[in-house]
Motif scaffolding. Structure first.
Motif, mmCIF file in Angstrom:
data_model
loop_
_atom_site.group_PDB
_atom_site.id
_atom_site.type_symbol
_atom_site.label_atom_id
_atom_site.label_comp_id
_atom_site.label_asym_id
_atom_site.label_seq_id
_atom_site.Cartn_x
_atom_site.Cartn_y
_atom_site.Cartn_z
ATOM 1 N N MET A 17 0.825 -1.207 0.000
ATOM 2 C CA MET A 17 0.000 0.000 0.000
ATOM 3 C C MET A 17 0.866 1.267 0.000
ATOM 4 O O MET A 17 0.668 2.172 -0.822
ATOM 5 C CB MET A 17 -0.915 0.011 1.224
ATOM 6 N N ILE A 18 1.827 1.336 0.929
ATOM 7 C CA ILE A 18 2.648 2.542 1.032
ATOM 8 C C ILE A 18 3.576 2.664 -0.173
ATOM 9 O O ILE A 18 3.795 3.762 -0.697
ATOM 10 C CB ILE A 18 3.441 2.532 2.347
ATOM 11 N N ARG A 19 4.107 1.543 -0.621
ATOM 12 C CA ARG A 19 4.985 1.581 -1.793
ATOM 13 C C ARG A 19 4.245 2.095 -3.019
ATOM 14 O O ARG A 19 4.784 2.860 -3.818
ATOM 15 C CB ARG A 19 5.544 0.185 -2.054
ATOM 16 N N THR A 20 2.991 1.691 -3.165
ATOM 17 C CA THR A 20 2.183 2.155 -4.300
ATOM 18 C C THR A 20 1.954 3.650 -4.222
ATOM 19 O O THR A 20 2.047 4.372 -5.234
ATOM 20 C CB THR A 20 0.835 1.413 -4.322
ATOM 21 N N LYS A 21 1.658 4.156 -3.022
ATOM 22 C CA LYS A 21 1.464 5.590 -2.838
ATOM 23 C C LYS A 21 2.720 6.360 -3.269
ATOM 24 O O LYS A 21 2.657 7.333 -4.019
ATOM 25 C CB LYS A 21 1.170 5.922 -1.367
ATOM 26 N N LEU A 22 3.870 5.914 -2.767
ATOM 27 C CA LEU A 22 5.116 6.626 -3.038
ATOM 28 C C LEU A 22 5.534 6.490 -4.499
ATOM 29 O O LEU A 22 6.040 7.440 -5.104
ATOM 30 C CB LEU A 22 6.217 6.102 -2.119
ATOM 31 N N ALA A 23 5.327 5.311 -5.067
ATOM 32 C CA ALA A 23 5.690 5.109 -6.466
ATOM 33 C C ALA A 23 4.858 5.995 -7.384
ATOM 34 O O ALA A 23 5.336 6.440 -8.437
ATOM 35 C CB ALA A 23 5.516 3.638 -6.848
ATOM 36 N N SER A 24 3.611 6.272 -6.988
ATOM 37 C CA SER A 24 2.758 7.140 -7.809
ATOM 38 C C SER A 24 3.314 8.558 -7.885
ATOM 39 O O SER A 24 2.988 9.310 -8.806
ATOM 40 C CB SER A 24 1.335 7.170 -7.241
ATOM 41 N N ALA A 25 4.140 8.930 -6.902
ATOM 42 C CA ALA A 25 4.794 10.247 -6.906
ATOM 43 C C ALA A 25 6.245 10.132 -7.387
ATOM 44 O O ALA A 25 7.031 11.054 -7.196
ATOM 45 C CB ALA A 25 4.753 10.856 -5.510
ATOM 46 N N TYR A 26 6.566 8.992 -7.997
ATOM 47 C CA TYR A 26 7.877 8.768 -8.643
ATOM 48 C C TYR A 26 9.031 8.687 -7.654
ATOM 49 O O TYR A 26 10.154 9.024 -7.998
ATOM 50 C CB TYR A 26 8.141 9.849 -9.706
#
Length: 461
Positions: A17-26
């Motif tokens: 979940m957190i990795r997806t959030k951060l990856a969405s902001a590159y």
């Protein structure tokens, strides 16, 4: 600026979940599940921020944070602790062991991204100061400061509070003074703050969202963060409307930290202590650099770094850019027809123009950028973490700063002066120093040939 984040969590669903959030902001996200992996990755990968889940049965999160913050090579790595329970005791415990923030799940995207941006920005500045200190040591100068844990707060250090009213200001000042043993005073308006700053700049500011006389705390922190006398002071913001978007805006405007209501004075004191120590450590780095470089690496006319320092420091900057996968931009600047200034007005006038150009350069760029007098009327500016587009924007600001305002030289008529610019960017630190300087110089010659008072880029070739 590095976008590398280390996520420490032993639950796969949380990591996803957190990795997806951060990856969405590159952001580039690394993952660790054990203390051994954390220590290895922090040293090997040098992440800009570490996110640690508090509730891990296989790992003591508070002990891990304390260990990282007590080691000299990881002490300044920002740490954010995350938990599912909003417990005031856990929050204070996290701050006491050195955590930079404490977020409660489900984590608000705005809070997460604003805090990550803020901590990255602060670490970027400290990393650059440490990198410059390393350069001076390699030049044979001793500029190593004490560790951040060695800094002790005393009554010689000062805090100024911008409070909503006299009652709260007096109570907060008394509480902070008692917990930190520093000098504390307060005002209740923007005008009062301006008057106090004019008399003496404190080490730290605490600014409430609402002030007397319709004062705006957000406007005040923006002013404090961008003004030259106060830009290095620690800056805490007290949110009053309990809106996370207000806290996020405060961080983006330049606040170092924030406290949400109700404003627990113990938490405020702990956060303030941490930021004061960070500020004083940065001051020590700057002071040691200034003292060590004054004779060996500083141009005596302009006060800028000289060519000797630049050649050595650019190697370190490129090495760091390569390790982080970030860009390093280099601007070279040559004043147009400067010989005619010396011939027409004399060398004293020419020297004054060079000094004023140096001041305008320093006022136009960021504190992490490196401004150098290469020799004569030629300068360069190294811009870490800056893309081609960003480098062009900086070059244009500098060009206007020189061309749009005449140079006052005492009783003589003001002098009009312009500059020609060459811009080169090392993508992810791929070049060596000589390649980067040569590329920027070639672009500079192209700007001269094209009519002067203009910018040319290496990549156009």
């Amino acid at each position: 600026m590095s976008g590398r984040i280390l996520l420490v969590d032993d639950i796969a669903a949380n990591r996803v979940m957190i990795r997806t959030k951060l990856a969405s902001a590159y952001y580039d996200v690394l993952v660790a599940e054990t203390a051994e992996d954390v220590h290895r990755l922090v040293r090997a990968e040098q992440p800009s921020v570490v996110l640690i889940n508090v509730t891990m049965p296989t790992l003591d999160a508070f002990g891990l944070c304390r260990d990282l913050k007590s080691s000299w090579d990881t002490a300044l790595t920002p740490i954010v602790m995350m938990t599912s329970v909003d417990d005031a005791e856990d929050r204070l415990r996290a701050l006491e062991v050195g955590a930079d923030d404490f977020l409660v799940k489900p984590i608000h995207d705005l809070a997460l991204f604003a805090r990550v941006r803020n901590l990255m920005r602060m670490k970027f500045v400290t990393d650059e100061l440490q990198l410059r200190a390393e350069t001076t040591r390699e030049l044979g100068l001793d500029s190593a400061p004490a560790g951040i844990d060695d800094i002790v707060l005393t009554p010689a250090h000062s805090v100024l509070i911008a409070a909503p009213d006299h009652l709260n200001g007096a109570a907060w000042a008394k509480a902070i003074r008692g917990k930190l043993a520093v000098q504390v005073d307060f005002v209740t308006s923007e005008k009062g703050m301006a008057n106090r700053i004019a008399a003496d700049v404190p080490d730290a500011f605490v600014v409430h969202q609402t002030l007397a006389d319709s004062g705006d705390g957000l406007r005040l922190i923006s002013t404090i963060a961008r003004r030259q006398p106060t830009r290095h002071s620690a800056l805490l913001f007290l949110v009053s409307d309990n809106d996370m978007s207000t806290a996020a805006k405060a961080l983006d405007l330049g606040a170092w930290d924030y406290v949400m209501p109700p404003h627990d004075l113990t938490e405020l004191a702990v956060r303030l202590r941490s930021q004061l120590r960070r500020k004083l450590y940065s001051d020590m780095l700057r002071t040691n650099l200034r003292d060590g470089l004054r004779l060996a690496a500083i141009d005596p006319l302009t006060g800028l770094y000289n060519r000797r320092y630049a050649d050595h420091h650019l190697v370190n900057m490129l090495t760091q850019a390569r390790s982080e996968g970030s860009d390093l931009a280099l601007l070279t600047l040559d004043l147009d027809r400067f010989k005619s200034v010396n011939d027409s007005y004399g060398h004293d006038a020419g020297d004054e123009v060079l000094r004023q150009v140096a001041r305008r350069l320093q006022e136009t760029v960021r504190g992490v950028d490196v401004v150098v007098r290469l020799g004569g009327e030629e300068f360069c500016v190294a811009l870490p973490g800056t893309s081609r587009k960003g480098a062009l924007q900086v070059a244009e600001r500098i060009r206007r700063a020189i061309a749009d305002q005449k140079f006052e030289i005492g009783t003589r008529d003001p002098i009009v002066c312009t500059g020609s610019f060459g811009v080169a960017v090392s993508i992810a630190g791929a070049d060596n120093v000589q390649q980067l300087l040569t590329a920027a110089d070639r672009a500079l010659y192209k700007a001269k040939a094209g009519g002067r008072d203009r910018i040319a880029t290496a990549w156009d070739d």
